[in-house]
Design an enzyme around this catalytic site. Structure first.
Site, mmCIF file in Angstrom:
data_model
loop_
_atom_site.group_PDB
_atom_site.id
_atom_site.type_symbol
_atom_site.label_atom_id
_atom_site.label_comp_id
_atom_site.label_asym_id
_atom_site.label_seq_id
_atom_site.Cartn_x
_atom_site.Cartn_y
_atom_site.Cartn_z
ATOM 1 N N ARG A 75 0.866 -1.179 0.000
ATOM 2 C CA ARG A 75 0.000 0.000 0.000
ATOM 3 C C ARG A 75 0.903 1.228 0.000
ATOM 4 N NH1 ARG A 75 -3.492 -2.703 -1.433
ATOM 5 N NH2 ARG A 75 -5.458 -3.253 -0.450
ATOM 6 N N GLU B 92 -3.757 7.602 -4.210
ATOM 7 C CA GLU B 92 -4.174 7.095 -5.527
ATOM 8 C C GLU B 92 -5.540 7.641 -5.932
ATOM 9 O OE1 GLU B 92 -3.950 2.833 -5.364
ATOM 10 O OE2 GLU B 92 -1.890 2.902 -4.655
ATOM 11 N N HIS C 295 -1.249 0.625 -9.883
ATOM 12 C CA HIS C 295 -1.875 -0.342 -8.952
ATOM 13 C C HIS C 295 -2.560 -1.488 -9.713
ATOM 14 C CE1 HIS C 295 -3.725 -0.807 -4.680
ATOM 15 N NE2 HIS C 295 -3.412 -1.982 -5.213
ATOM 16 N N VAL C 296 -1.717 -2.295 -10.381
ATOM 17 C CA VAL C 296 -2.245 -3.363 -11.240
ATOM 18 C C VAL C 296 -1.818 -4.766 -10.794
ATOM 19 C CG1 VAL C 296 -2.468 -1.932 -13.309
ATOM 20 C CG2 VAL C 296 -0.276 -3.057 -12.840
#
Ligand code: A2R
Length: 326
Positions: free
Chosen positions: A233, A262, A280-281
């Site tokens: 995170r 994000e 963020h994949v």
């Protein structure tokens, strides 16, 4: 028989919407023009919630409007989007989607590590810009002879470590507790780990317990050849300190999949050519996202058929922990 009322906080995968629509009366919060008024109106009927780490916080304000809520089924293995303390107080079960994404996230972490060290995106840009016709792409850093430190050797951390064994690199880890069933070197402090290795891969949960676990001291300890990979995170890394460390050369490079705010990514990071940035994949393949979505559905259907949740988070175990006496 009337169907159970379930609230969804933002659109989810078609598979999830279709299955929940079939099994429950599904209320779509995002379609309401005034969400508070909508929840005041239907909140008393809602017994289940389907939400996701990217739908925003689910906290006391929302719980207060849902007095008959029994279960929050959250999409994602991290559940720092749900105020679990509030759920515990109210006897509400919280579920997440662990395990089904371990291999996907671990694959991506390895890909990001190699992309960062061998500068794969930069080499691609070099070719596309026609620069190969002018000069070869510069020599890159390497994974060879590196020592890797994993911060958070849990389900995903272990899947990353298993893959790294195939690369012939040395592996160490930090967590709050030493694990008796692994042979990797253990470091009780993250700074100690950073001093001993030249790559840190961060894969802990987010939330207050890990906020800025990787700070300026840790980055300085990692050193000028050091590389930081964050697939956990954004909150786990002090982003300002990271930008400073990358600017000053206190560390060599970084491969990031997650950010503090994000989907906003600091321009200072975007402007740095020598790092690799992903949106963020890590778990974002069709296969794995569908498996995660199925678990969101299974937790709700299992709960409302009286069989308990499939994957409750540790704070809301099932069967419920007996109350301590005395
Ligand atoms: O601290 P320990 O020994 O319980 O180890 C856990 C570690 N961890 C921490 N390490 C250092 N400081 C902390 N405050 C701290 N809190 C937790 O993170 C454990 O080894 C690891 C988490 O492992 P799992 O619970 O099995 O989670 P999983 O499925 O590997 O997913 C990790 C995270 C998610 O929460 C998302 O944020 C991300 O990956 O996608």
């Amino acid at each position: 028989m009337a169907k159970t009322d379930v609230l969804m906080t933002a659109p989810m995968l078609p598979l999830v919407m279709e299955k929940l629509d079939a099994a429950f009366t599904l209320h779509r919060l995002w379609e309401a023009t005034d969400r508070d008024a909508y929840l005041k109106d239907i909140g008393g009927r809602i017994r289940g919630v389907a939400t996701s780490t990217v739908h925003g916080r689910f906290n006391a304000d929302q719980f207060n409007l849902l007095p008959n809520l029994e279960i929050v089924s959250s999409f994602g293995v991290g559940y720092d989007n749900v105020d679990v303390g509030e759920a515990v107080k109210r006897g509400i079960v919280v579920t997440n989607t662990p395990d089904v994404l371990n291999d996907e996230v671990a694959d991506l972490a390895i890909g990001l590590l190699i992309a960062t060290l061998r500068q794969i995106p930069q080499a691609d840009r070099h070719l596309r810009a026609g620069k190969w016709l002018e000069r070869p792409f510069p020599l890159s850093p390497t994974l060879r002879e590196r020592k890797i430190g994993i911060v958070g050797l849990g389900r995903i951390g272990k899947a990353i470590a298993r893959r790294l064994e195939g690369f012939g690199v040395s592996i160490a880890y930090h967590g709050r507790t030493q694990q008796s069933d692994v042979a990797y070197a253990y470091f009780p402090t993250v700074t100690g780990l950073a001093e001993a290795v030249d790559v840190l891969i961060v894969i802990t949960p987010g939330g207050a317990g890990t906020r800025h676990l990787v700070n300026a001291d840790v980055l300085n300890a990692l050193g000028p050849e050091g590389v930081l990979i964050n697939v956990a995170r954004g909150s786990v890394v002090d982003e300002k300190a990271l930008i400073e460390a990358l600017r000053s050369g206190a560390i060599l490079s970084a491969g990031l999949d997650v950010y503090e705010d994000e989907p906003r990514v600091p321009q200072a990071l975007i402007d740095m050519e020598h790092i690799v940035l992903l949106p963020h994949v890590a778990s974002a393949s069709v296969h794995t996202r569908n498996a995660m979505g199925q678990l969101v559905v299974d937790n709700l259907t299992s709960w409302f058929s009286g069989e308990g949740p499939k994957t409750p988070v540790p704070e809301t175990p099932w069967p419920r922990a007996p109350k301590a006496s005395g």
